[in-house]
Structure formats: structure tokens, C-alpha cells
Design a protein around this motif. Structure first.
Motif, mmCIF file in Angstrom:
data_model
loop_
_atom_site.group_PDB
_atom_site.id
_atom_site.type_symbol
_atom_site.label_atom_id
_atom_site.label_comp_id
_atom_site.label_asym_id
_atom_site.label_seq_id
_atom_site.Cartn_x
_atom_site.Cartn_y
_atom_site.Cartn_z
ATOM 1 N N ALA A 398 0.805 -1.216 0.000
ATOM 2 C CA ALA A 398 0.000 0.000 0.000
ATOM 3 C C ALA A 398 0.839 1.268 0.000
ATOM 4 C CB ALA A 398 -0.918 0.003 1.221
ATOM 5 N N GLY A 399 0.465 2.186 -0.890
ATOM 6 C CA GLY A 399 0.963 3.548 -0.817
ATOM 7 C C GLY A 399 2.280 3.856 -1.487
ATOM 8 N N ILE A 400 2.975 2.833 -1.976
ATOM 9 C CA ILE A 400 4.308 3.096 -2.534
ATOM 10 C C ILE A 400 4.342 2.812 -4.043
ATOM 11 C CG2 ILE A 400 5.572 2.820 -0.387
ATOM 12 C CD1 ILE A 400 5.463 -0.066 -2.834
ATOM 13 N N LYS A 401 5.306 3.434 -4.711
ATOM 14 C CA LYS A 401 5.481 3.209 -6.138
ATOM 15 C C LYS A 401 6.014 1.803 -6.383
ATOM 16 C CE LYS A 401 6.437 8.045 -7.283
ATOM 17 N NZ LYS A 401 7.470 9.022 -7.750
ATOM 18 N N LYS A 402 5.439 1.129 -7.351
ATOM 19 C CA LYS A 402 5.890 -0.218 -7.692
ATOM 20 C C LYS A 402 7.043 -0.162 -8.688
ATOM 21 C CE LYS A 402 1.349 -2.384 -7.020
ATOM 22 N NZ LYS A 402 0.293 -3.228 -7.650
ATOM 23 N N GLY A 403 7.955 -1.088 -8.553
ATOM 24 C CA GLY A 403 9.082 -1.142 -9.473
ATOM 25 C C GLY A 403 9.907 0.120 -9.427
ATOM 26 N N PHE A 404 10.094 0.652 -8.234
ATOM 27 C CA PHE A 404 10.747 1.946 -8.081
ATOM 28 C C PHE A 404 11.958 1.804 -7.173
ATOM 29 C CE2 PHE A 404 11.074 6.206 -6.050
ATOM 30 C CZ PHE A 404 11.249 6.964 -7.204
ATOM 31 N N SER A 405 12.995 2.548 -7.481
ATOM 32 C CA SER A 405 14.214 2.532 -6.674
ATOM 33 C C SER A 405 14.561 3.958 -6.279
ATOM 34 C CB SER A 405 15.372 1.908 -7.471
ATOM 35 O OG SER A 405 16.521 1.757 -6.669
ATOM 36 N N TYR A 406 14.666 4.182 -4.976
ATOM 37 C CA TYR A 406 14.969 5.515 -4.462
ATOM 38 C C TYR A 406 16.325 5.479 -3.781
ATOM 39 C CZ TYR A 406 14.621 9.859 -1.820
ATOM 40 O OH TYR A 406 14.867 11.107 -1.292
ATOM 41 N N GLY A 407 17.233 6.346 -4.256
ATOM 42 C CA GLY A 407 18.546 6.425 -3.649
ATOM 43 C C GLY A 407 19.516 5.413 -4.225
ATOM 44 N N ALA A 408 20.770 5.548 -3.827
ATOM 45 C CA ALA A 408 21.815 4.645 -4.324
ATOM 46 C C ALA A 408 23.047 4.753 -3.446
ATOM 47 C CB ALA A 408 22.167 4.978 -5.774
ATOM 48 N N THR A 409 23.839 3.694 -3.447
ATOM 49 C CA THR A 409 25.156 3.731 -2.833
ATOM 50 C C THR A 409 26.209 3.894 -3.926
ATOM 51 O OG1 THR A 409 25.195 1.305 -2.884
ATOM 52 C CG2 THR A 409 24.536 2.349 -0.822
ATOM 53 N N ASP A 410 27.450 4.113 -3.517
ATOM 54 C CA ASP A 410 28.529 4.300 -4.483
ATOM 55 C C ASP A 410 28.826 3.001 -5.219
ATOM 56 O OD1 ASP A 410 30.223 2.704 -2.837
ATOM 57 O OD2 ASP A 410 30.762 4.461 -1.652
ATOM 58 N N GLU A 411 29.807 3.046 -6.129
ATOM 59 C CA GLU A 411 30.063 1.925 -7.024
ATOM 60 C C GLU A 411 30.522 0.658 -6.305
ATOM 61 O OE1 GLU A 411 34.532 3.572 -8.185
ATOM 62 O OE2 GLU A 411 32.961 3.459 -9.696
ATOM 63 N N LEU A 412 30.973 0.805 -5.063
ATOM 64 C CA LEU A 412 31.386 -0.364 -4.289
ATOM 65 C C LEU A 412 30.370 -0.758 -3.218
ATOM 66 C CD1 LEU A 412 35.187 0.430 -3.787
ATOM 67 C CD2 LEU A 412 34.158 -1.173 -5.423
ATOM 68 N N GLY A 413 29.324 0.056 -3.046
ATOM 69 C CA GLY A 413 28.305 -0.264 -2.068
ATOM 70 C C GLY A 413 28.669 0.098 -0.642
ATOM 71 N N ILE A 414 29.463 1.163 -0.478
ATOM 72 C CA ILE A 414 29.895 1.559 0.866
ATOM 73 C C ILE A 414 29.054 2.700 1.418
ATOM 74 C CG2 ILE A 414 31.810 2.436 2.257
ATOM 75 C CD1 ILE A 414 33.719 1.129 0.269
#
Length: 465
Positions: A398-414
Motif C-alpha cells: 500500500a501507498g508506494i510506487k511499484k518497481g521503483f528505486s529511491y537512492g543509491a550507494t557508491d560503485e562499491l556499495g559503501i
């Protein structure tokens, strides 16, 4: 310590017969006995029954979700080996990692799923089928790398062990009440003593009737079954409740007495409803098979997921289920295979089951840990240390966008480099999805107004449908 009384009306002395109908089997008494008296809460919300603090209340604005199921992966699962594919990490085996150590690519195969092309490792093939229904929060960060403090902060908004705060479920129950007056509004399945224990689902200085109710992964709820023959139990409870009401009506009575009275009343009603509700064997075999129900530890999470669906369908406001065992400083490869084999199918089945029943339209599902894991190898190159600067969770329903990605980490995931969300921001956003303004959801205690988000919190409306 304040002796101010709660604004919720104290029940007047009642007849023995009406009391028999509302007494309980002692649910919650031990926890209640240790709570401190609290100051009067700030007037908040409108309720259909001003004499009942657990009655449904009007939210601040139209909610996008009515209830929450939180799938908590206790111990910090490694997103880099499950659903955070990092091309640069995969190419950098053995290179020096920022902050020390050597980079350690995932040993698991990744591929993309759905129209969104979301990455999942081979460990999560069933959850991956829901790729286009998930909303990812990929820029999360928190304050402390210690498990106990981080887990408590995730649940209560504060890592300060010196002053225990109410849990998120307690705040929701305080702000919204409960939909089903015969059931607790906040249930924790399979609670563990690890990492803060009961502080993670306690009500702290909120009235005691807002605390979480514990249920085992076998569907056992303590103190619900009558311990005495029915007639004798009625006499015992009649006497106890009469004395409780007398104490509550006396000058200087501690506020927790009201919590005891309410818990006894709820517990009595639960005797009829809860055992049947927690009996998952009543489900059709095809449903049991879909969740992967099996005996023993390997079937624990599956049983929890199905129980969570039944509780949510019955009107429980907030259900948390816990899967411990994700603290992989060593034995990462085998440990993740074992853990995900217990979690992947039941999580997928829960999402599908909620969807088929129309419950996903007003139920918000959260899946995540207290923090993430670093890309550097630890120990014998088969472990990862804690990462609090950038990690992920997913939401569904409920209430959220489907198939959506908000934000990101750097290329190494730190480090979170885009769409950064602190735990306070996460809590503010979840409350908003439930129709609550986190700045107005307050409770006066020890001379100041407290709230789940303390003095911070930004609602991330970009993820709202």
C-alpha cells in the motif's frame, strides 16, 4: 517521577457480571509491573470511544496504508550478495578497499528480473518474481555499527540505551488505535532476547496497553489459555479486577494500573479468538505448500509469514516477524545459502497471498535489517563487517510506487550517495503512509514532548504512489 494521571478515563466500578465478561487471563501483567508512571499524554487524534484508548482513531490525513508487516532480518544481511549488484566490486577482487581490507566480490550469480531490470542474486529467485512490485530504499544510513544500539534505533528511533523509547508499533497503536478490539493491535512473532530484547517492542513511557504482544513461531501466546477451571477462573479474575479498579480510583494511583486493567480485559476476549487465529493448520494444504510450511527451525520463518497474514487479515495494526542469524562475519557463503533458503519462498508467498486476498492494497510490507555489510573481506575472506553508511531495504504494497528505486550507494556499495535516508526519515515516511504526521505524534514525558523521530525526520514523498 510524575504522578499526573492519564487523560483516558478510568473505568468506574462495575458489576461482578459485567466484569466477568471483560476480565482476562493475566496477559501482559509481568511486563506491566515494571513500568514507570508516565506524565499525561498530549491530546491526540479523535476516537469513536473516548473511554477506550485502543479504539480506532482518526489519522491526521488520509492514509495510504492501514497496517504494516515488518519482516526483520536480525543481524544485518548482506545486500551485496542478495540484491545489490555492483559491477565495479565484481571487477575488483583483491584490490584495497577504502577504509582497509581487500575487496571481496560476491560469489553468487546475479541477473535482472522484470520490466524494471532489478538485480537479484541466485539466492532470491522467488522474491525476484515480485521485482516490478517492490519499492527499494537504497540510500539508507544509521548512526551506530553496534547491533544492540542499531536494532533498538531501528525499532524506537533512538540508540540511547539510557532512556528506552517506545517502539514504532507502540507509536502506531497510540496514534491510530486498533481495528479489532478482540485482538492486540501490535504483535511480534518470534521475538528474540538478542540486541535489546523486549525494548524493541515495548511501550516505554507510553501507557502499557500500547506495548507489543509476543507470539512464538509455533503460534503460542503466553497467558492466553486459562490456567484454572472456568468457574474458578471467573471468581479469581472478578476479585483481581475489582481490586484493580479500586486502586485505579484511589488518590495517587500509578498510571500503570490502567494498563493492567486494559490488558486483563483484552486478554479475556483473546481467549476465544487467538488460539483459533494462530492455528495455521486450518489453512488449505495448497497454502501451506506455497509458504513452505515445515516443522522445526527451517520452517520457522514460513510459519511466521503465514501467521502474520492471518493476524493482518483479522485487523492487527502492526505485525513484526523476526529471522535471526544474519551476522555473517565468517561463513558468509554457507550462512547466506542457509538463511535465504528459509526466507525466500515464504516472503514471496506472503506477498502473493496478500495480493490475491486484496490485502496488499492497504497493507505495507517492509523487509530489511538494522544495517548492511561492507564489500571488503573479513577474517578468512568469507565474511563481511558492518556497514552503517549505505544499505538497502524494500517496501511492497500500500501507498508506494511499484518497481521503483529511491537512492543509491557508491560503485562499491559503501556510502549512500543519492536519496540518503536516515532512520528518522524512514520512520517519518512510514508514519506518513499510515496517515500520521510525525511532528504531531507526540507524548509528554519527564517535562518534554517526545516523538518517534525525536527532532529530525523528513518524509520522502518521492516513493509515494
Amino acid at each position: 517521577m510524575s504522578n499526573l494521571k492519564s487523560p483516558f478515563p478510568i473505568y468506574n466500578p462495575v458489576s461482578r457480571r459485567s466484569l466477568l465478561r471483560s476480565a482476562s487471563a493475566g496477559f501482559g501483567y509481568v511486563a506491566l509491573a515494571g513500568l514507570l508512571s508516565a506524565s499525561a499524554p498530549t491530546a491526540y487524534g479523535l476516537t469513536a470511544d473516548p473511554t477506550n484508548p485502543l479504539a480506532p482513531k482518526q489519522p491526521n490525513f488520509k492514509p495510504k496504508a492501514k497496517r504494516i508487516i515488518f519482516l526483520f532480518m536480525e543481524g544485518a544481511m548482506s545486500g551485496l550478495d542478495t540484491f545489490e549488484y555492483k559491477t565495479e566490486l565484481q571487477k575488483s577482487n583483491g584490490k584495497s578497499a577504502p577504509g582497509g581490507g581487500l575487496l571481496n566480490p560476491s560469489k553468487f550469480q546475479f541477473k535482472q528480473y522484470g520490466q524494471t531490470g532489478s538485480w537479484f542474486s541466485e539466492l532470491m529467485p522467488n522474491i525476484a518474481k515480485h521485482a516490478d512490485d517492490l519499492c527499494w530504499l537504497r540510500g539508507l544510513h544509521t548512526d551506530t555499527p553496534a547491533h544492540p544500539q542499531a536494532v533498538v534505533q531501528l525499532h524506537t528511533g533512538s540508540a540511547n540505551a539510557a532512556l528506552t523509547r517506545p517502539s514504532m508499533g507502540s507509536w502506531l497503536l497510540y496514534g491510530l488505535g486498533t481495528e479489532n478490539q478482540d485482538l492486540p493491535g501490535y504483535v511480534v512473532i518470534n521475538p528474540t532476547p538478542n540486541f535489546g530484547g523486549a525494548a524493541n517492542y515495548g511501550s516505554a513511557f507510553l501507557p502499557a496497553y500500547y506495548q507489543g504482544t509476543s507470539v512464538s513461531d509455533q503460534g503460542f501466546m503466553p497467558n492466553v489459555q486459562a490456567a484454572s477451571p472456568h468457574a474458578l477462573e471467573i471468581e479469581q479474575l472478578d476479585l483481581i479486577q475489582t481490586r484493580n479498579h479500586e486502586l485505579a480510583s484511589s488518590d495517587g494511583a500509578p498510571d500503570v494500573v490502567e494498563g493492567v486493567i486494559k490488558s486483563y480485559e483484552l486478554g479475556f476476549r483473546m481467549q476465544d479468538k487467538v488460539p483459533e487465529l494462530l492455528d495455521i493448520t486450518k489453512e488449505p494444504q495448497k497454502v501451506l505448500d506455497a509458504y513452505g510450511i515445515k516443522p522445526g527451525l527451517e520452517g520457522s520463518f514460513a510459519r511466521q509469514c503465514l501467521t502474520a497474514r492471518r493476524l493482518s487479515e483479522a485487523g492487527v495494526r502492526f505485525v513484526e516477524i523476526r529471522q535471526p542469524g544474519w551476522d555473517h562475519h565468517t561463513n558468509l557463503h554457507k550462512g547466506l545459502i542457509s538463511q535465504t533458503s528459509m526466507v525466500d519462498q515464504p516472503t514471496s508467498a506472503l506477498l502473493a497471498d496478500l495480493g490475491q486476498r486484496g490485502l496488499l492494497d492497504d497493507t505495507l510490507v517492509i523487509f530489511g535489517s538494522e544495517f548492511g555489510r561492507l564489500p571488503a573481506a573479513q577474517g578468512n575472506d568469507d565474511g563481511r563487517d558492518h556497514n552503517i553508511t549505505g544499505y538497502s531495504m524494500f517496501l511492497a504494497g500500500a501507498g508506494i510506487k511499484k518497481g521503483f528505486s529511491y537512492g543509491a550507494t557508491d560503485e562499491l556499495g559503501i556510502n549512500a550517495v543519492d536519496g540518503r535516508m536516515h532512520i528518522n526519515d524512514l520512520h517519518a515516511t512510514l508514519l506518513a503512509l499510515m496517515g500520521l504526521d510525525h511532528e504531531r505524534l507526540t507524548y509528554r514525558y519527564a517535562g518534554r514532548d517526545f516523538r518517534l523521530t525525536d527532532v529530525a525526520g523528513i518524509v520522502q514523498k518521492d516513493i509515494f504512489a
